[in-house]
Scaffold this motif. Structure first.
Motif, PDB file in Angstrom:
ATOM      1  N   HIS A  19      46.475  22.907  30.009  1.00 40.09           N
ATOM      2  CA  HIS A  19      46.260  23.266  31.656  1.00 40.09           C
ATOM      3  C   HIS A  19      46.713  22.059  32.337  1.00 40.09           C
ATOM      4  O   HIS A  19      46.229  20.785  31.982  1.00 40.09           O
ATOM      5  CB  HIS A  19      44.793  23.750  31.760  1.00 40.09           C
ATOM      6  CG  HIS A  19      44.610  23.669  33.497  1.00 40.09           C
ATOM      7  ND1 HIS A  19      44.972  24.392  34.116  1.00 40.09           N
ATOM      8  CD2 HIS A  19      43.956  22.623  34.119  1.00 40.09           C
ATOM      9  CE1 HIS A  19      44.496  24.284  35.420  1.00 40.09           C
ATOM     10  NE2 HIS A  19      43.964  23.110  35.330  1.00 40.09           N
ATOM     11  N   CYS A  21      46.904  21.057  36.784  1.00 34.56           N
ATOM     12  CA  CYS A  21      47.059  21.347  38.254  1.00 34.56           C
ATOM     13  C   CYS A  21      46.999  20.292  39.171  1.00 34.56           C
ATOM     14  O   CYS A  21      46.908  19.189  38.601  1.00 34.56           O
ATOM     15  CB  CYS A  21      45.801  22.383  38.577  1.00 34.56           C
ATOM     16  SG  CYS A  21      44.135  21.687  38.569  1.00 34.56           S
ATOM     17  N   ASN A  22      46.963  20.248  40.327  1.00 37.49           N
ATOM     18  CA  ASN A  22      47.081  19.399  41.328  1.00 37.49           C
ATOM     19  C   ASN A  22      45.673  18.637  41.477  1.00 37.49           C
ATOM     20  O   ASN A  22      45.417  17.383  42.046  1.00 37.49           O
ATOM     21  CB  ASN A  22      47.338  19.806  42.761  1.00 37.49           C
ATOM     22  CG  ASN A  22      48.728  20.122  42.759  1.00 37.49           C
ATOM     23  OD1 ASN A  22      49.436  19.854  41.802  1.00 37.49           O
ATOM     24  ND2 ASN A  22      49.089  20.811  43.739  1.00 37.49           N
ATOM     25  N   CYS A 212      39.284  19.464  37.604  1.00 42.26           N
ATOM     26  CA  CYS A 212      39.151  20.759  38.410  1.00 42.26           C
ATOM     27  C   CYS A 212      38.233  21.755  38.061  1.00 42.26           C
ATOM     28  O   CYS A 212      38.195  22.780  38.593  1.00 42.26           O
ATOM     29  CB  CYS A 212      40.632  21.282  38.320  1.00 42.26           C
ATOM     30  SG  CYS A 212      41.144  21.813  36.606  1.00 42.26           S
ATOM     31  N   HIS A 358      44.320  28.840  41.891  1.00 46.22           N
ATOM     32  CA  HIS A 358      45.483  29.801  42.485  1.00 46.22           C
ATOM     33  C   HIS A 358      45.260  29.929  43.998  1.00 46.22           C
ATOM     34  O   HIS A 358      45.967  29.810  44.940  1.00 46.22           O
ATOM     35  CB  HIS A 358      45.658  30.874  41.722  1.00 46.22           C
ATOM     36  CG  HIS A 358      46.718  30.681  40.326  1.00 46.22           C
ATOM     37  ND1 HIS A 358      48.049  30.413  40.665  1.00 46.22           N
ATOM     38  CD2 HIS A 358      46.385  30.903  39.215  1.00 46.22           C
ATOM     39  CE1 HIS A 358      48.490  30.136  39.438  1.00 46.22           C
ATOM     40  NE2 HIS A 358      47.630  30.495  38.453  1.00 46.22           N
ATOM     41  N   GLY A 361      45.666  27.161  46.224  1.00 45.31           N
ATOM     42  CA  GLY A 361      46.835  26.452  46.293  1.00 45.31           C
ATOM     43  C   GLY A 361      46.870  25.314  45.517  1.00 45.31           C
ATOM     44  O   GLY A 361      47.767  24.559  45.804  1.00 45.31           O
ATOM     45  N   ARG A 362      46.372  25.165  44.549  1.00 46.35           N
ATOM     46  CA  ARG A 362      46.190  23.786  43.731  1.00 46.35           C
ATOM     47  C   ARG A 362      47.364  24.034  42.482  1.00 46.35           C
ATOM     48  O   ARG A 362      47.339  23.073  41.670  1.00 46.35           O
ATOM     49  CB  ARG A 362      44.950  23.549  42.991  1.00 46.35           C
ATOM     50  CG  ARG A 362      43.742  23.766  43.995  1.00 46.35           C
ATOM     51  CD  ARG A 362      44.163  22.805  45.222  1.00 46.35           C
ATOM     52  NE  ARG A 362      44.307  21.153  44.933  1.00 46.35           N
ATOM     53  CZ  ARG A 362      44.934  20.557  45.541  1.00 46.35           C
ATOM     54  NH1 ARG A 362      45.562  20.772  46.810  1.00 46.35           N
ATOM     55  NH2 ARG A 362      45.054  19.159  45.293  1.00 46.35           N
ATOM     56  N   CYS A 363      47.909  24.809  42.555  1.00 45.85           N
ATOM     57  CA  CYS A 363      49.101  25.208  41.371  1.00 45.85           C
ATOM     58  C   CYS A 363      48.663  25.075  39.889  1.00 45.85           C
ATOM     59  O   CYS A 363      49.368  24.069  39.293  1.00 45.85           O
ATOM     60  CB  CYS A 363      50.237  24.165  41.898  1.00 45.85           C
ATOM     61  SG  CYS A 363      50.923  24.249  43.431  1.00 45.85           S
ATOM     62  N   PRO A 364      47.901  25.765  39.504  1.00 48.90           N
ATOM     63  CA  PRO A 364      47.486  25.659  38.148  1.00 48.90           C
ATOM     64  C   PRO A 364      48.623  25.986  37.067  1.00 48.90           C
ATOM     65  O   PRO A 364      49.306  27.231  37.379  1.00 48.90           O
ATOM     66  CB  PRO A 364      46.297  26.440  37.983  1.00 48.90           C
ATOM     67  CG  PRO A 364      46.397  27.306  39.084  1.00 48.90           C
ATOM     68  CD  PRO A 364      46.999  26.563  40.004  1.00 48.90           C
ATOM     69  N   GLN A 365      49.080  25.459  36.245  1.00 46.75           N
ATOM     70  CA  GLN A 365      50.055  25.927  35.234  1.00 46.75           C
ATOM     71  C   GLN A 365      49.852  25.252  33.794  1.00 46.75           C
ATOM     72  O   GLN A 365      48.851  24.600  33.682  1.00 46.75           O
ATOM     73  CB  GLN A 365      51.459  25.458  35.920  1.00 46.75           C
ATOM     74  CG  GLN A 365      51.404  23.840  35.832  1.00 46.75           C
ATOM     75  CD  GLN A 365      52.846  23.426  36.462  1.00 46.75           C
ATOM     76  OE1 GLN A 365      53.761  24.200  36.464  1.00 46.75           O
ATOM     77  NE2 GLN A 365      52.821  22.284  37.048  1.00 46.75           N
ATOM     78  N   TYR A 367      51.730  23.083  30.658  1.00 43.93           N
ATOM     79  CA  TYR A 367      53.170  22.442  30.278  1.00 43.93           C
ATOM     80  C   TYR A 367      53.676  22.573  29.150  1.00 43.93           C
ATOM     81  O   TYR A 367      53.007  23.235  28.212  1.00 43.93           O
ATOM     82  CB  TYR A 367      52.667  20.761  30.354  1.00 43.93           C
ATOM     83  CG  TYR A 367      51.430  20.395  29.664  1.00 43.93           C
ATOM     84  CD1 TYR A 367      51.584  20.140  28.343  1.00 43.93           C
ATOM     85  CD2 TYR A 367      50.198  20.199  30.222  1.00 43.93           C
ATOM     86  CE1 TYR A 367      50.395  19.791  27.660  1.00 43.93           C
ATOM     87  CE2 TYR A 367      49.177  19.861  29.558  1.00 43.93           C
ATOM     88  CZ  TYR A 367      49.241  19.483  28.131  1.00 43.93           C
ATOM     89  OH  TYR A 367      48.227  19.097  27.283  1.00 43.93           O
TER      90      TYR A 367
END
Length: 367
Positions: A19, A21-22, A212, A358, A361-365, A367
């Motif tokens: 995980h 995110c920003n 986060c 999400h 707007g913290r762009c979780p993704q 890698y």
């Protein structure tokens, strides 16, 4: 359940290992014009655990949650329950109407003061002791909102208070001490309370959390939350497939952990700071090593553009406030069920945290 628990240990939490995110990863510009990545992890301890063997640091599971010792140390049930006393317990034989002989074992030896300690201990199931214990358990409940930072009782009350029996002039007195919660110590050492009722095995929990709020890993510490055990946990957690070592580790006793980590090449290049609140309020300015090596202000990548802290370094304590709410549910579980239950609760919470990221707007993704 055991297979699932093993899978979690070997592969980590499915939504947390890869995980980013920003809120937990920052890309910043270096003075030389190069861009660098900074990923942080926050660790903290929690006084929550399942029944375990009364032998210090024994990790063998109990066969029954009412036992005081594991199968390997089962013979300790025949030894006096008072600390440092190795005398055999008192055994009496009784015969029922059918002539069947039954052996009744006490928990203490024949010494009069130890018999008084056992008698005083049995009073816990009657009178005010029982009511006080039930009141404490009733107060330890799950927060209504799983993302709430509030608790109905202080965190140190998650674990039962310590009950110490002292003998003075042939009188036995019960003293109750507040549990100091789970704190990092330099070495694993046994408590020296004597004479006193021998405590059931003690274990506590440890969590690693992304800033986060996504919980990266959880572990059980047997005996004491030593900083050496914390370092082992970090290495194991970030050695699962797909995991990347963080650039910074925040821990409330990093001043001790860092000194041990300097001897291990695995931690080379990793910043180890005390979180901002603990550094300001709990660490002495006279501790030169801590002030020179564990001050988060030494690392500009930890600061945002407005002079504040980019990462939430108190997130582990906030998360443990939620996790501690399950204490009354899992305090009597044996290891397999205990690990399965907590790992599943963490998995479900991570899903909700990622959904919230999400929406923000913290762009979780991954890698």
């Amino acid at each position: 359940m055991a297979e699932r628990n093993t899978w979690i240990v070997q592969h980590g939490q499915p939504h947390a290992v890869q995980h980013e995110c920003n809120d937990c990863v920052r890309v910043f510009l270096m003075p030389d014009g190069a861009f660098r990545k900074c990923q942080a992890i926050v660790g903290d301890g929690l006084s929550i655990g399942q029944p375990c063997c009364g032998v210090f640091r024994c990790t063998n599971p109990l066969e029954n949650n009412r036992h005081r010792f594991c199968a390997k140390h089962n013979d300790r049930h025949d030894i006096c329950i008072v600390n440092f006393c190795e005398r055999p317990v008192v055994k009496t034989e009784t015969q029922d109407a059918n002539g069947k002989v039954k052996i009744i074992k006490k928990k203490a030896c024949a010494l009069p003061e130890h018999q008084k300690i056992e008698a005083k201990n049995q009073e816990r199931s009657t009178g005010s002791f029982l009511y006080r214990q039930r009141l404490q358990h009733a107060r330890i409940s799950q927060p209504i909102d799983s993302f709430s930072n509030k608790q109905r009782v202080p965190e140190q009350d998650v674990q039962e208070d310590f009950e110490i029996y002292t003998v003075d002039s042939n009188n036995v007195e019960l003293q109750v001490e507040k549990n100091p919660s789970s704190v990092g110590v330099v070495n694993d050492t046994e408590e020296e309370w004597c004479p006193s009722k021998s405590a059931t095995g003690n274990c506590s929990g440890k969590t690693l959390v992304h800033p986060c709020g996504v919980i990266f890993a959880r572990a059980t510490m047997f005996g004491a939350e030593a900083v050496s055990n914390f370092l082992v946990m970090v290495k194991n957690a970030f050695s699962v497939p797909g995991a990347q070592k963080p650039e910074h580790i925040f821990y409330d006793t990093n001043c001790d952990a860092r000194q041990q980590a300097e001897k291990d090449p695995w931690f080379n290049g990793i910043g180890m700071c005390v979180n901002a609140w603990h550094f300001w309020n709990k660490h002495a300015i006279t501790h030169q090593y801590c002030q020179l090596n564990c001050n988060p202000a030494q690392y500009p990548e930890l600061m945002d553009d407005f002079g504040g802290w980019f990462f939430n370094t108190s997130v582990a304590e906030q998360t443990n406030a939620w996790l501690g709410g399950y204490h009354s549910m899992c305090r009597e579980m044996l290891p397999d069920k205990y690990d399965f239950f907590l790992d599943e609760m963490i998995r479900l919470r991570n899903i909700e945290v990622i959904k919230r990221l999400h929406r923000k707007g913290r762009c979780p993704q991954t890698y």
